[in-house]
Design an enzyme around this catalytic site. Structure first.
Site, PDB file in Angstrom:
ATOM      1  N   CYS A  16       0.870  -1.182   0.000  1.00 33.67           N
ATOM      2  CA  CYS A  16       0.000   0.000   0.000  1.00 33.67           C
ATOM      3  C   CYS A  16       0.905   1.230   0.000  1.00 33.67           C
ATOM      4  CB  CYS A  16      -0.899  -0.004   1.239  1.00 33.67           C
ATOM      5  SG  CYS A  16       0.014   0.033   2.787  1.00 33.67           S
ATOM      6  N   HIS A  78       3.254   2.049  10.572  1.00 32.01           N
ATOM      7  CA  HIS A  78       2.288   1.741  11.627  1.00 32.01           C
ATOM      8  C   HIS A  78       2.092   2.872  12.637  1.00 32.01           C
ATOM      9  CE1 HIS A  78       3.935  -2.255  10.381  1.00 32.01           C
ATOM     10  NE2 HIS A  78       2.659  -2.561  10.381  1.00 32.01           N
ATOM     11  N   GLU A 130       0.422  -0.824  15.182  1.00 32.02           N
ATOM     12  CA  GLU A 130      -0.503   0.302  14.977  1.00 32.02           C
ATOM     13  C   GLU A 130      -1.409   0.492  16.191  1.00 32.02           C
ATOM     14  OE1 GLU A 130      -4.532   1.358  12.598  1.00 32.02           O
ATOM     15  OE2 GLU A 130      -3.068   0.248  11.395  1.00 32.02           O
ATOM     16  N   CYS A 194      -8.786   1.880   6.259  1.00 31.16           N
ATOM     17  CA  CYS A 194      -8.165   2.415   5.047  1.00 31.16           C
ATOM     18  C   CYS A 194      -8.856   1.844   3.813  1.00 31.16           C
ATOM     19  CB  CYS A 194      -6.684   2.052   5.039  1.00 31.16           C
ATOM     20  SG  CYS A 194      -5.868   2.499   3.500  1.00 31.16           S
ATOM     21  N   SER A 223      -1.386  -9.047   9.835  1.00 25.30           N
ATOM     22  CA  SER A 223      -2.806  -9.257  10.167  1.00 25.30           C
ATOM     23  C   SER A 223      -3.665  -8.977   8.935  1.00 25.30           C
ATOM     24  CB  SER A 223      -3.233  -8.390  11.353  1.00 25.30           C
ATOM     25  OG  SER A 223      -2.887  -7.054  11.162  1.00 25.30           O
ATOM     26  N   ASN A 224      -3.242  -8.026   8.119  1.00 28.64           N
ATOM     27  CA  ASN A 224      -3.921  -7.734   6.857  1.00 28.64           C
ATOM     28  C   ASN A 224      -3.854  -8.944   5.921  1.00 28.64           C
ATOM     29  OD1 ASN A 224      -2.553  -6.603   3.979  1.00 28.64           O
ATOM     30  ND2 ASN A 224      -4.664  -6.026   4.354  1.00 28.64           N
TER      31      ASN A 224
END
Length: 282
Positions: A16, A78, A130, A194, A223-224
């Site tokens: 990203c 993060h 984060e 996001c 985790s994404n």
């Protein structure tokens, strides 16, 4: 005779913009100076971390940060808690801040809510970089939870403000919000997910349906990556999670298979390209 696999990489997969920004910043400094400290893994992908470590990136944790003085430190996408910035002032550390703008905006919103004495709930992963930074905006007073079952064990106030880690599932966030309202709580919900991440769910759903097999490339710490892999598995049962090329099993494939390759927001494009080359060599 080979398997004659044709493989295609999902064009919307890969880093990203927040991760691209952090890595470009690190590479610029490494090119000029040959070394740089980074607080925590710059990205949740061991292969990319290893590539940058070879260029001189030194990954440190918060404990090691406390003993450093007069050094340059990269803050990854993060983001960080206020205590990190206070320590930097005390130890004369120069912070190269590559915090993602989406995360910074969320930190500011949570800080404002806290200053207005709102009780804050954060839908996020315990211990995630984060989330630690977000909770830090509330002097550690925000309640972090990973799922509704966790909240069942808690005594919640009747009224609270709900936020989310930026890479969580939009669908799950709204399910949690609606469920809490149905239970009689007064919920002020802030969708802080996001859109560059959440749009990938829809894109992946369409992408994976076109292939016999799916190879999802991601670091195990991402985790994404876990969330996006679940999307792949939901819409194509023949989806396989790998962290490195060595994990791709020849036995998964048949002659003339069409294979789709995709990854997390922390997966470098070069790693997906390596997977494509490996598959087409089978």
């Amino acid at each position: 005779m080979g398997l004659n696999i044709s493989a295609k990489i999902d064009k919307s997969s890969g880093f990203c913009f927040g991760v691209v920004y952090a890595i470009e910043m690190a590479e610029d400094i490494l090119e000029r100076e040959g070394s740089l400290y980074c607080l925590g893994d710059i990205v949740h992908n061991d292969e990319e971390v290893e590539r940058l470590t070879k260029k001189g990136l030194k990954i440190i944790d918060h404990q090691q940060l406390e003993s450093l003085q007069d050094e340059k430190i990269l803050i990854r996408a993060h983001g960080e808690a206020p205590s990190t910035y206070q320590l930097a002032l005390k130890n004369n550390l120069t912070l190269i801040d590559a915090s993602c703008p989406v995360v910074l905006k969320l930190q500011n919103r949570i800080k404002t809510s806290h200053e207005e004495d709102e009780q804050i709930l954060i839908f996020g992963k315990h211990g995630h970089a984060e989330v630690i930074g977000l909770r830090g905006q509330t002097d550690g007073k925000a309640i972090v939870f990973q799922d509704l079952a966790e909240l069942d064990q808690m005594e919640l106030p009747k009224k609270f403000t709900l936020y989310s880690q930026t890479t969580k599932s939009t669908e799950k966030f709204y399910h949690i919000k609606n469920e809490l309202i149905n239970r009689g709580f007064e919920v002020k919900a802030n969708d802080t997910i996001c859109r560059q991440v959440s749009n990938r769910y829809i894109e992946l759903e369409h992408f994976v349906a076109n292939y016999d097999k799916i190879i999802f490339v991601s670091g195990k710490k991402s985790s994404n990556g876990k969330v996006l892999y679940d999307v792949c598995k939901k819409y194509n049962e023949q989806s396989y999670f790998v962290s490195s090329i060595e994990e791709i099993d020849h036995g998964w494939f048949n002659q003339n298979d069409k294979v789709g390759i995709c990854g997390a927001t922390s997966t470098p494009m070069w790693l997906m390209e390596n997977a494509k080359n490996a598959l087409e060599a089978f």
